[in-house]
Enzyme design. Structure first.
Site, PDB file in Angstrom:
ATOM      1  CB  ILE A   1      -8.602   2.276  -0.208  1.00 12.26           C
ATOM      2  CG1 ILE A   1      -8.837   0.868   0.371  1.00 12.26           C
ATOM      3  CG2 ILE A   1      -8.613   3.317   0.895  1.00 12.26           C
ATOM      4  CD1 ILE A   1      -7.686   0.331   1.223  1.00 12.26           C
TER       5      ILE A   1
ATOM      6  CE1 TYR B   1       1.407  -3.207   1.365  1.00 13.61           C
ATOM      7  CE2 TYR B   1       0.848  -4.571   3.259  1.00 13.61           C
ATOM      8  CZ  TYR B   1       0.562  -3.506   2.421  1.00 13.61           C
ATOM      9  OH  TYR B   1      -0.560  -2.749   2.639  1.00 13.61           O
TER      10      TYR B   1
HETATM   11  N1  LIG Z   1      -6.745  -3.426   0.433  1.00 10.75           N
HETATM   12  C1  LIG Z   1      -6.192  -3.802   1.583  1.00 10.75           C
HETATM   13  O1  LIG Z   1      -6.489  -4.861   2.156  1.00 10.75           O
HETATM   14  C2  LIG Z   1      -5.198  -2.916   2.249  1.00 10.75           C
HETATM   15  C3  LIG Z   1      -4.841  -3.189   3.588  1.00 10.75           C
HETATM   16  C4  LIG Z   1      -3.895  -2.374   4.207  1.00 10.75           C
HETATM   17  C5  LIG Z   1      -3.328  -1.317   3.503  1.00 10.75           C
HETATM   18  N2  LIG Z   1      -3.699  -1.096   2.192  1.00 10.75           N
HETATM   19  C6  LIG Z   1      -3.061  -0.008   1.468  1.00 10.75           C
HETATM   20  O2  LIG Z   1      -4.058   0.834   0.957  1.00 10.75           O
HETATM   21  C7  LIG Z   1      -3.636   1.376  -0.289  1.00 10.75           C
HETATM   22  C8  LIG Z   1      -4.698   1.132  -1.355  1.00 10.75           C
HETATM   23  O3  LIG Z   1      -4.957  -0.264  -1.460  1.00 10.75           O
HETATM   24  P1  LIG Z   1      -6.056  -0.817  -2.495  1.00 10.75           P
HETATM   25  O4  LIG Z   1      -6.363  -2.210  -2.118  1.00 10.75           O
HETATM   26  O5  LIG Z   1      -7.168   0.160  -2.634  1.00 10.75           O
HETATM   27  O6  LIG Z   1      -5.199  -0.844  -3.851  1.00 10.75           O
HETATM   28  P2  LIG Z   1      -5.678  -1.023  -5.367  1.00 10.75           P
HETATM   29  O7  LIG Z   1      -4.773  -2.013  -5.994  1.00 10.75           O
HETATM   30  O8  LIG Z   1      -7.159  -1.274  -5.411  1.00 10.75           O
HETATM   31  O9  LIG Z   1      -5.449   0.407  -5.998  1.00 10.75           O
HETATM   32  C9  LIG Z   1      -4.150   0.928  -6.112  1.00 10.75           C
HETATM   33  C10 LIG Z   1      -4.140   2.032  -7.139  1.00 10.75           C
HETATM   34  O10 LIG Z   1      -2.791   2.486  -7.246  1.00 10.75           O
HETATM   35  C11 LIG Z   1      -2.492   2.710  -8.606  1.00 10.75           C
HETATM   36  N3  LIG Z   1      -1.064   2.591  -8.865  1.00 10.75           N
HETATM   37  C12 LIG Z   1      -0.308   1.478  -8.770  1.00 10.75           C
HETATM   38  N4  LIG Z   1       0.965   1.740  -9.147  1.00 10.75           N
HETATM   39  C13 LIG Z   1       1.002   3.061  -9.483  1.00 10.75           C
HETATM   40  C14 LIG Z   1       2.028   3.923  -9.960  1.00 10.75           C
HETATM   41  N5  LIG Z   1       3.284   3.491 -10.164  1.00 10.75           N
HETATM   42  N6  LIG Z   1       1.721   5.203 -10.199  1.00 10.75           N
HETATM   43  C15 LIG Z   1       0.452   5.661 -10.009  1.00 10.75           C
HETATM   44  N7  LIG Z   1      -0.556   4.883  -9.569  1.00 10.75           N
HETATM   45  C16 LIG Z   1      -0.277   3.592  -9.302  1.00 10.75           C
HETATM   46  C17 LIG Z   1      -3.283   1.640  -9.348  1.00 10.75           C
HETATM   47  O11 LIG Z   1      -3.487   1.991 -10.719  1.00 10.75           O
HETATM   48  C18 LIG Z   1      -4.576   1.570  -8.541  1.00 10.75           C
HETATM   49  O12 LIG Z   1      -5.581   2.432  -9.058  1.00 10.75           O
HETATM   50  C19 LIG Z   1      -2.279   0.731  -0.585  1.00 10.75           C
HETATM   51  O13 LIG Z   1      -1.254   1.586  -0.172  1.00 10.75           O
HETATM   52  C20 LIG Z   1      -2.290  -0.516   0.271  1.00 10.75           C
HETATM   53  O14 LIG Z   1      -1.005  -0.966   0.603  1.00 10.75           O
HETATM   54  C21 LIG Z   1      -4.609  -1.874   1.566  1.00 10.75           C
END
Ligand SMILES: NC(=O)c1ccc[n+]([C@@H]2O[C@H](COP(=O)([O-])OP(=O)(O)OC[C@H]3O[C@@H](n4cnc5c(N)ncnc54)[C@H](O)[C@@H]3O)[C@@H](O)[C@H]2O)c1
Length: 245
Positions: free
Chosen positions: A17, A152
């Site tokens: 995202i 979470y």
């Molecule tokens: N994908 C979903 O279904 C969904 C649904 C609801 C909420 N969200 C929220 O949206 C956000 C993004 O989700 P996503 O699916 O794109 O995640 P993702 O796993 O695709 O990407 C997460 C990014 O965060 C980075 N990251 C992780 N730990 C880190 C750290 N300690 N320091 C710096 N960077 C770090 C990773 O390298 C990665 O690039 C999150 O907060 C998630 O909880 C996602």
């Protein structure tokens, strides 16, 4: 070019995202800092190739010193941040009774503590300029607890609490703070998780298709714009109508 002249910091923007957010804000004129533990240079290249401005800054958001160093690096390149998008997060799926305290803490350290660290270093510049936008990523799972996500959901509720508190304390400085709550979004990370969720969750939405990152970018762009100047402390459900509040 709605965000021309603004500097946006997007955490976790090397993938998922966050990457899509970076492309959208850069496409609308913002200079974007792709702040991630992972290498964000491919996202930056996409932005530069399209004629935008971006830089990749590597930092561990769970480490306050690393976040402070990232703020300095971004300020040197683009000046103070106007927009902060706290997007990085983890969502391990584990039954409560098998979660160790270390695993519990790991979820809170990124999903909650990192939001504290970034606000601490980026808010002073916003206050000085009398304008700022902070958007925190939460989840519609706060209203729909799915088994295996207790840590979470607790962390994403905390992100909502932080959003409301900061909105209250920063309004006098022209800074708004809001949260975005998606449904299950297709990213490389969710695709590696339980496959049955892609069947079950869309069935609970009014719009019964799997959400993609692009479904979220319109709300982000709006919240960080001048059009949203009177909206703060809110949690925006961009989830295909799953939560009907
Ligand atoms: N994908 C979903 O279904 C969904 C649904 C609801 C909420 N969200 C929220 O949206 C956000 C993004 O989700 P996503 O699916 O794109 O995640 P993702 O796993 O695709 O990407 C997460 C990014 O965060 C980075 N990251 C992780 N730990 C880190 C750290 N300690 N320091 C710096 N960077 C770090 C990773 O390298 C990665 O690039 C999150 O907060 C998630 O909880 C996602």
């Amino acid at each position: 070019m709605r965000h021309e002249g603004r500097t946006a910091v997007i955490t976790g923007a090397a993938a998922g995202i966050g990457r899509t957010y970076a492309l959208r804000l850069a496409g609308e004129g913002a200079a974007v800092a792709v702040l991630d533990r992972a290498d964000g240079t491919s996202v930056v290249k996409e932005i530069l190739d399209a004629g935008g401005r971006a830089t990749a800054v590597q930092a561990d958001l769970t480490d306050p010193a690393s976040v402070a160093a990232a703020q300095e690096e971004i300020a040197e390149q683009f000046g103070a941040a106007d927009i902060l998008v706290n997007n990085a997060g983890i969502y391990p799926n584990q039954p409560f009774e098998s979660i160790t305290f270390e695993q519990w803490r790991a979820v809170f350290t990124l999903n909650v503590d990192a939001l504290f660290h970034t606000a601490k270093v980026f808010v002073p510049g916003m206050r000085e300029r009398g304008w700022g936008r902070i958007v925190n990523m939460t989840s519609n799972s706060v209203a729909l607890v799915i088994p295996g996500f207790t840590h979470y959901v607790a962390s994403k509720m905390a992100a909502i609490g932080l959003t409301r508190g900061l909105a209250t304390e920063l309004a006098d400085a022209g800074i708004t703070v809001n949260a975005i709550a998606p449904s299950l979004v297709r990213t490389a990370t969710t695709e590696a998780g339980p496959a049955e969720l892609f069947e079950a969750v869309p069935q609970m939405q009014a719009i019964r298709r799997v959400q993609v990152p692009e479904d979220l970018t319109g709300m982000l762009s709006f919240l960080v714009s001048d059009d949203a100047a009177f909206i703060t402390g809110q949690t925006m459900y961009v989830d295909g109508g799953l939560v009907r509040s």
